[in-house]
Design a protein around this motif. Structure first.
Motif, mmCIF file in Angstrom:
data_model
loop_
_atom_site.group_PDB
_atom_site.id
_atom_site.type_symbol
_atom_site.label_atom_id
_atom_site.label_comp_id
_atom_site.label_asym_id
_atom_site.label_seq_id
_atom_site.Cartn_x
_atom_site.Cartn_y
_atom_site.Cartn_z
ATOM 1 N N SER A 150 0.824 -1.205 0.000
ATOM 2 C CA SER A 150 0.000 0.000 0.000
ATOM 3 C C SER A 150 0.860 1.257 0.000
ATOM 4 O O SER A 150 0.397 2.332 -0.326
ATOM 5 N N GLN A 151 2.130 1.113 0.354
ATOM 6 C CA GLN A 151 3.067 2.226 0.302
ATOM 7 C C GLN A 151 4.470 1.648 0.354
ATOM 8 O O GLN A 151 4.659 0.484 0.661
ATOM 9 N N THR A 152 5.456 2.468 0.030
ATOM 10 C CA THR A 152 6.832 1.974 0.078
ATOM 11 C C THR A 152 7.618 2.667 1.175
ATOM 12 O O THR A 152 8.826 2.738 1.127
ATOM 13 N N GLU A 153 6.936 3.195 2.183
ATOM 14 C CA GLU A 153 7.647 3.628 3.374
ATOM 15 C C GLU A 153 7.064 2.884 4.561
ATOM 16 O O GLU A 153 5.847 2.707 4.646
ATOM 17 N N ALA A 154 7.912 2.376 5.411
ATOM 18 C CA ALA A 154 7.458 1.608 6.563
ATOM 19 C C ALA A 154 7.877 2.275 7.860
ATOM 20 O O ALA A 154 7.730 1.704 8.920
ATOM 21 N N VAL A 155 8.420 3.494 7.788
ATOM 22 C CA VAL A 155 8.882 4.168 8.993
ATOM 23 C C VAL A 155 8.248 5.548 9.069
ATOM 24 O O VAL A 155 8.385 6.352 8.150
#
Length: 368
Positions: A150-155
């Motif tokens: 759903s997105q490419t940032e996990a932080v």
């Protein structure tokens, strides 16, 4: 066995690239689909991994490096290049985390269930086993092609600003399990495109891998350790659908003379079977130490209703939750639909929301 491992590496990546880029399977040197099994830990003949790039006549494949022998023991070092075995992107390891994996598929003993009690919902005595995860950078060129995320940032952080509502996101960071790493090497001095690559890593041809941590990376990790740390991972399988949850504490904010505690949680849904299923609904129970119990129902997750198949078996997303207490619990179910229209519920393993007891200052994001 070695040949099987090498073919699986190429097959996994090949299927991903073919789906994402619409390239014919023959161009990928596609091999027959192999069982979803751990990579063999024996010597591999050199095999080349492939990536894509745009050209006027369309998207083509290009060589990015040579596969290495996957490690069944030990851990990968800072600077290790890899391909993600599920999502297919190129990445590089920043540093490892030793997490406690609570796998409810491997339990000591079941106890009486009580769905109204957060501490005993679907209760089983689960022992946490040490498991290695990695903080990594994702190659920015691959982000547009990761369709099952759903997105490419996990932080995300509660940024250190006067505005208590500020949320700071760092794009292209991920947490990757050891078994999802397909290691490779490259002769390029900048094989990964990410705005933090040159800030965090330097090139030293005398090292293996040749990408070494800069002081900037070490300082950033030390300063933001409480909000980067991955400590607990929870996993449970229902009817061949495995749910993995990783909670992260984000920090506390004061609002209207009260304290509000925030957590981020990352969820991966994975179809271990052959039947195509689609996620339709979510049902959450959120218990706070303050004594409140909240129920949340809704369609899909993060505005999507992903389809899980043997070609695209996994979907991953992140979300946030806040409590007016320093700890709590979450658990629930996902409702899936089969091709014949029937439904079934998949358990979300219960997980704790714990704050850092030694918190002193809010995280500073990327301000060094």
């Amino acid at each position: 066995m070695a040949a099987c491992a090498a073919r699986r590496c190429l097959s996994v990546l090949g299927r991903y690239r073919a789906r994402a880029l619409g390239v014919r399977g023959a161009e990928l040197r596609e091999t027959p689909r192999l069982p979803r099994a751990p990579l063999c830990g024996c010597a591999l003949q050199p095999e080349r991994g492939f990536s894509s790039r745009n050209r006027p006549e369309g998207k083509v494949l290009e060589t990015v490096g040579v596969f290495e022998v996957p490690k069944l023991q030990g851990k990968y070092d800072t600077g290790q290049l890899f391909l993600h075995s599920v999502f297919g992107y190129r990445g590089i390891v920043l540093f490892p985390w030793q997490a406690r994996l609570y796998d409810r598929d491997v339990v000591a003993s079941p106890v009486t269930e009580n769905t109204e009690n957060s501490s005993s919902h679907g209760s089983k005595e689960v022992k946490g086993n040490t498991h290695t995860y990695y903080q990594v950078l994702i190659d920015a060129r691959d982000c547009p092609h990761i369709s099952q995320r759903s997105q490419t940032e996990a932080v995300t952080f509660l940024a250190n600003h006067d505005d208590s509502r500020a949320l700071y996101a760092i794009p292209g960071l991920d947490y990757v399990s050891h078994e999802d790493i397909l290691p490779y090497n490259s002769t390029e001095q900048a094989p990964i495109q990410h705005e933090l690559f040159e800030r965090f890593l330097g090139y030293d041809q005398t090292k293996a891998p040749p990408f070494v941590p800069r002081e900037t990376l070490l300082a950033w990790q030390e300063k933001n350790h409480p909000w980067l740390e991955l400590s607990d991972v929870h996993r449970e399988t229902t009817e061949n659908i495995r749910i993995t949850v990783i909670p992260f504490y984000m920090g506390m904010r004061e609002a209207q003379n009260s304290h509000v505690y925030w957590w981020r949680y990352c969820i991966r849904l994975e179809n271990l079977g052959l039947e195509v299923v689609q996620l339709r609904e979510r049902h959450w129970r959120i218990f706070s130490l303050s004594g409140t119990l909240e129920t949340v129902r809704g369609r899909g997750v993060v505005g999507r209703e992903p389809v899980l198949s043997k070609e695209q078996p996994a979907f991953q997303y992140s979300s946030h939750v806040s409590l007016q207490a320093s700890s709590g619990h979450m658990w629930g179910t996902f409702r899936f639909e089969r091709p014949d229209g029937s439904h079934f519920d998949v358990r979300i393993p219960p997980f704790s929301l714990e704050s850092n007891k030694d918190e002193k200052t809010p995280p500073s994001g990327l301000h060094w």
